[in-house]
Design an enzyme around this catalytic site. Structure first.
Site: not given
Lengths: 466, 508
Positions: B36, B294, B429-430
């Site tokens: 543990d 932007d 992503g773009m």
């Protein structure tokens, strides 16, 4: 005891057991990958889950075939019915994953509240129609790799005791042979069979990656020894047939319970050999198997020699250096024996648990190796105390400490080279072929030192801070 | 029983250990079975800690089940006291000791008689609280213990410091970017002319805890750790606290104005407006970013936020209020703090999700299909599967979330870091989409190949299967090495034996 005696016989000590290791439930991490149609259900608490989640790292995101049955307060105080709760979860697993076996891993909590998993399993198994294997891999009783031992020991009971006879009338030949060689023509089978010496069936046990299975099977095949089955196999549905009188042999040093399950419950004969770790171990392992099965080993000496020669560049790095095992995964004796043969010295082997019977041949080989290499035998410390060990490490100043991750960075910061021990459990280390992989791991910190030397960055902690 | 694959907050003892091992010279002893002590591995690996983690275990094994711990716990405490002379030993219960119901308080009292250092039992119940709650509670407990001790001895310092001063409460080991945040807060306080009285628990010494009342106010940057302590100090000494997380431009300003108010109430006569203005317009780039084209391109883009209460709330506000991003869903796994969370984010997002079930969160993300996710490592992996970029904003985290470079989330430098994080997530992503629309990087078919994959050698079926077992990223190399080996020896049929002979020969 005279000094000469002390040097020639192994010393066993036992400390307090205050040491760092992984919880044995970690075995699900490699076993679910090995047994492809299994599902591991760990019946425990958030503590167990947290450990697995962090220890398994990125594997956790690959939709692993494992889950926690997380006990809540109602389960502990028995306000909820164990059987109904487990049934609900196992039905869900059956629906979502449809495994061929569900392995229940009992934990500390199920031990303490005395949940009768072994009793519940057969009932539930009958009800949902999926085999349920119970293994108590808890931190109260076991350390790290011993988890695999408890699972395999439980699975030994599930191996078929006779070859399936269902399609025997359809096939003219032996059904097992047919199954094993399925798709092959009769003459091919005959040709293949002739490569083997006639001997009683041999089953090997220990979970190793598939390539290692192939390698070790081939090594034995070269000697004319046929491996009838592996425990565990790739799939639960392919567990090997185990009949009374079969021979069984382990490939890992932490499988004592599995070994006794083979002997006592399945009436097999155990081949007690050194483990096939390092070329020396592999040769001893094959020789022992051959001698028990009445096969004359051939070409082993040359083969071993050849491997040693291919390791020479690594051996140069470690010859004359010392290695200290803090102990956490039970591979320590075999690894130490191999490294001593490589020319290292070893003042201490820490080990969580020492089965002197199951590891008998390995211990004998260790002793013999020390004698032949002219180095003192290591002290073997069972249930070590990490605090005391760190004090001894400061004193002995070994060239390499093989240890868990809890101590690795702090030791490195104090100028002591370390190798993380868990890597030995996950790397391929068995057989002639993988000897280099062990040394690759062992020499890594030393090679790192070679690239960083002269920078004066050995000790990176401030002395005496209080 | 609950079927679970993943959890966001760890078990209670992790919280206690995080607080205990953040202090200097405090040792924690867990009452737990073997294995543990995984906390030590995490601290050593994630924090890349140079020192031994001051946590040991008093092992619970079979014998303890049968006969109880008996002298063992007491012996372990007194032994550690002699070995390392800690100022304080915290006996930490785990899930196991919760059910054993041994009288740990009694062990503590007995050990205290023989120990030079102080001994304390962490008052946390595994089944009632999680990591975060336990951490909050343990910090409160330790502070209370030392305040009361000082009071009993009569050496509790009187009055406040001469100049305005602050205690920063809640910086701890294994906290998300805590070290960087701490540096940033110290800088911020220095800029404001506020002295640092104490920082707890990270790097603090328990003997200094009695000085806590000398501060003019307490700053609690994180919702999860420190509030209990701050409330206790307010109740005992009337010390006001500021619990506005200075994350994002608007919230940082709000935090500073609150500090200004708190100090002025005590007669400090400070005015931070000029400072806030200067920082907002010229030091932090975040305000300027929100005006730039932007950021304009991000307007109305869909995002999902999930994390601990502190970071999910702050992030939601930043995205919606400062960048014009459409936060479809904001969520947290801090179920115990659900009410506060709802109240904070409801005006900045369409829906609120309070859940500890990672599958539910994954499904939510799949349903919404946002352009970017801001979440924990779990959401990052959901994003990977769904091809949606993800910025990690909260624990649980991996080693890459403990960067060596300076990356605070709080204060004005924090706003810059967050801007990068957000912008990089969205542009990635773009770019991906644009590539898809225009058919990838290379539209021409590759005519010649430098390294031929096809081979004149014959692989047996078994060898081919064996080759396929080898992980993809090294398979090509192994194939090439094997074929090279075979060619050198005029072997034209590659069997498994040849494969492994090649491996032995090449030595890899």
């Amino acid at each position: 005891m005279t000094l000469a005696q002390a040097e020639s016989t192994l010393n066993f000590e036992c400390e307090t057991g205050n040491y760092h290791t992984f919880c044995p439930i970690s075995c699900v991490a490699w076993l679910y990958q090995k047994i492809e149609d299994s599902f591991f259900l760990v019946i425990g608490t958030k503590t167990c889950g947290y450990f697995l989640q962090n220890a398994m790292g990125v594997m956790i995101f690959a939709e692993p075939r494992y889950a926690m049955a997380e006990l809540e307060e109602g389960d502990i105080s028995a306000q909820l019915n164990d059987y109904n709760e487990l049934k609900r979860l196992c039905e869900q697993i059956k629906r979502d994953r449809n495994p061929s076996v569900i392995v229940w891993i009992g934990t500390c909590t199920t031990e303490i509240i005395k949940m009768d998993l072994e009793g519940l399993a057969p009932k539930l198994e009958a009800e949902i129609g999926i085999p349920i294997v119970t293994a108590r891999a808890n931190g109260l009783d076991y350390a790290f790799t011993q988890g695999e031992d408890t699972v395999l020991a439980a699975m030994v009971a599930r191996c078929p005791d006779k070859a399936p006879v269902a399609d025997v009338e359809k096939n003219e030949g032996n059904a097992i042979q047919k199954l094993l060689n399925f798709g092959k023509k009769k003459e091919e089978i005959a040709a293949e069979e002739s490569e083997f010496v006639k001997h009683p069936p041999l089953v090997l046990f220990g979970s190793v990656p598939d390539p290692v299975v192939t390698q070790l099977t081939l090594e034995l095949k070269k000697q004319g020894v046929k491996v009838s089955g592996w425990m565990p196999s790739k799939r639960y549905t392919e567990l090997p047939v185990v009949e009374e009188g079969y021979y069984a042999c382990g490939v890992n040093p932490f499988l004592s319970r599995t070994a006794s399950a083979f002997m006592r419950r399945r009436k097999c004969k155990l081949i007690g050999a050194a483990f096939p770790i390092g070329p020396d171990g592999t040769r001893a392992w094959i020789e022992k198997i051959c001698s028990v099965l009445g096969v004359e080993p051939k070409g082993l000496e040359e083969r071993e020699q050849q491997i040693w020669e291919s390791l020479e560049d690594y051996l140069q790095l470690i010859r004359g250096k010392s290695v200290f095992f803090m102990g956490d995964n039970l591979l320590e004796i075999s690894l130490a024996r191999f490294l001593i043969r490589c020319g290292m010295t070893c003042p201490e082997i820490g080990i969580p648990y020492m089965d002197k019977r199951y590891q008998g041949a390995e211990l004998a080989l260790l002793e013999k190796t020390c004698l032949e290499m002219g180095v003192p035998v290591p002290r073997i410390v069972e249930k070590p105390d990490n605090y005391n060990q760190v004090q001894r490490i400061y004193e002995l100043k070994p060239d390499l400490v093989i240890t868990g991750m809890a101590h690795a960075n702090p030791l490195e910061a104090r100028g002591i080279n370390t190798k993380w021990s868990v890597e030995f459990t996950f790397a391929q280390i068995h057989g002639f072929t993988n000897a280099r992989d062990i040394l690759e791991l062992v020499t890594r910190p030393l090679r790192r030192n070679n690239s960083l030397k002269d920078l004066g960055w050995d000790k990176l902690v401030k002395e005496a801070k209080v | 029983m609950k079927l679970a694959y993943w959890m966001y907050a760890g078990p209670a003892h992790i919280g206690t250990l995080r607080v205990a091992s953040s202090f200097k010279n405090v040792h924690a002893i867990m009452h737990a079975p073997l294995g543990d002590d995984y906390f030590n591995v995490m601290r050593s690996m994630l924090e890349r800690e140079r020192d031994f983690t001051p946590v040991t275990t008093s092992i619970v094994d079979r014998h303890v089940l049968a006969r109880g711990s008996q002298e063992r716990v007491v012996d372990n405490i007194t032994r550690k006291d002699k070995e390392e002379h800690p100022d304080l030993i915290v006996l930490t219960p785990t899930c196991t000791s919760s059910i054993l119901q041994e009288d740990l308080q009694n062990f503590v009292e007995r050990a205290q008689i023989e120990s030079k250092g102080d001994v304390l039992l962490a008052d946390v119940n595994h089944y009632r609280v999680n990591e975060l709650q336990a951490a909050d509670r343990t910090l409160h407990q330790i502070v209370q213990y030392y305040i009361e001790k000082a009071r009993k001895k009569g050496n509790l310092p009187e009055g406040k410091t001469e100049k305005p001063s602050v205690n920063i409460i809640g910086i701890s080991t294994l906290g998300f970017h805590n070290h960087h945040d701490c540096t940033e807060l110290k800088r911020l306080m220095a800029d404001l002319g506020i002295e640092i009285n104490e920082i707890i628990p990270e790097g603090a010494c328990v003997h200094n805890l009695k000085n806590l009342p000398k501060a003019w106010f307490n700053l609690v940057p994180y919702r999860e750790l420190g509030l209990m302590t701050a409330r206790y100090l307010e109740q005992e000494f009337g010390t006001p606290f500021v619990d506005i997380t200075p994350m994002g431009v608007v919230e940082t300003a709000r935090c500073l104005r609150k500090i200004q108010q708190v100090l002025n109430e005590q007669g400090a006569e400070v005015d931070y407006e000029e400072f806030i203005n200067e920082q907002t317009l010229h030091v932090s780039q975040a305000a300027w970013f929100s005006r730039s084209i932007d950021c304009q391109n991000l307007t109305g883009k869909k995002a999902v936020v999930f994390g601990d209460a502190t970071h999910a709330v702050a992030m939601t506000k930043i995205l919606a209020r400062e960048m014009g991003i459409h936060v479809v869903c904001a969520g947290t796994y801090c179920k115990y703090d659900a009410e506060w969370f709802r109240e904070q984010v409801s005006e900045y997002c369409d829906e609120v999700l309070i859940s500890e079930d990672n599958a539910e969160i994954g499904n939510m993300i799949a349903r919404i299909e946002p352009s970017a996710i801001f979440g924990t490592q779990m959401e990052r992996h959901v994003g990977k599967r769904l091809d949606i970029p993800c910025g990690v904003i909260a624990a649980p985290v991996h080693i890459q979330n403990f960067p060596i470079g300076y990356k605070p989330f709080l204060g004005y430098e924090g706003t810059n870091q967050i801007t990068d994080l957000v912008y990089n997530s969205f542009t990635l992503g773009m770019e991906d989409h644009l590539l898809e629309i225009f058919g990838g990087h290379d539209t021409k078919e590759v005519i010649t190949k430098g390294v031929s994959e096809a081979s004149d050698l014959n692989w047996t079926k078994e060898a081919q299967t064996e080759l396929n077992k080898i992980p993809g990223f090294v398979r090509g190399k192994i194939k090439r090495n094997t074929e090279k080996f075979a060619r050198e020896r005029n072997i034209n049929q590659i069997t498994i034996e040849v494969m492994y002979a090649a491996k032995e020969a090449v030595g890899a």
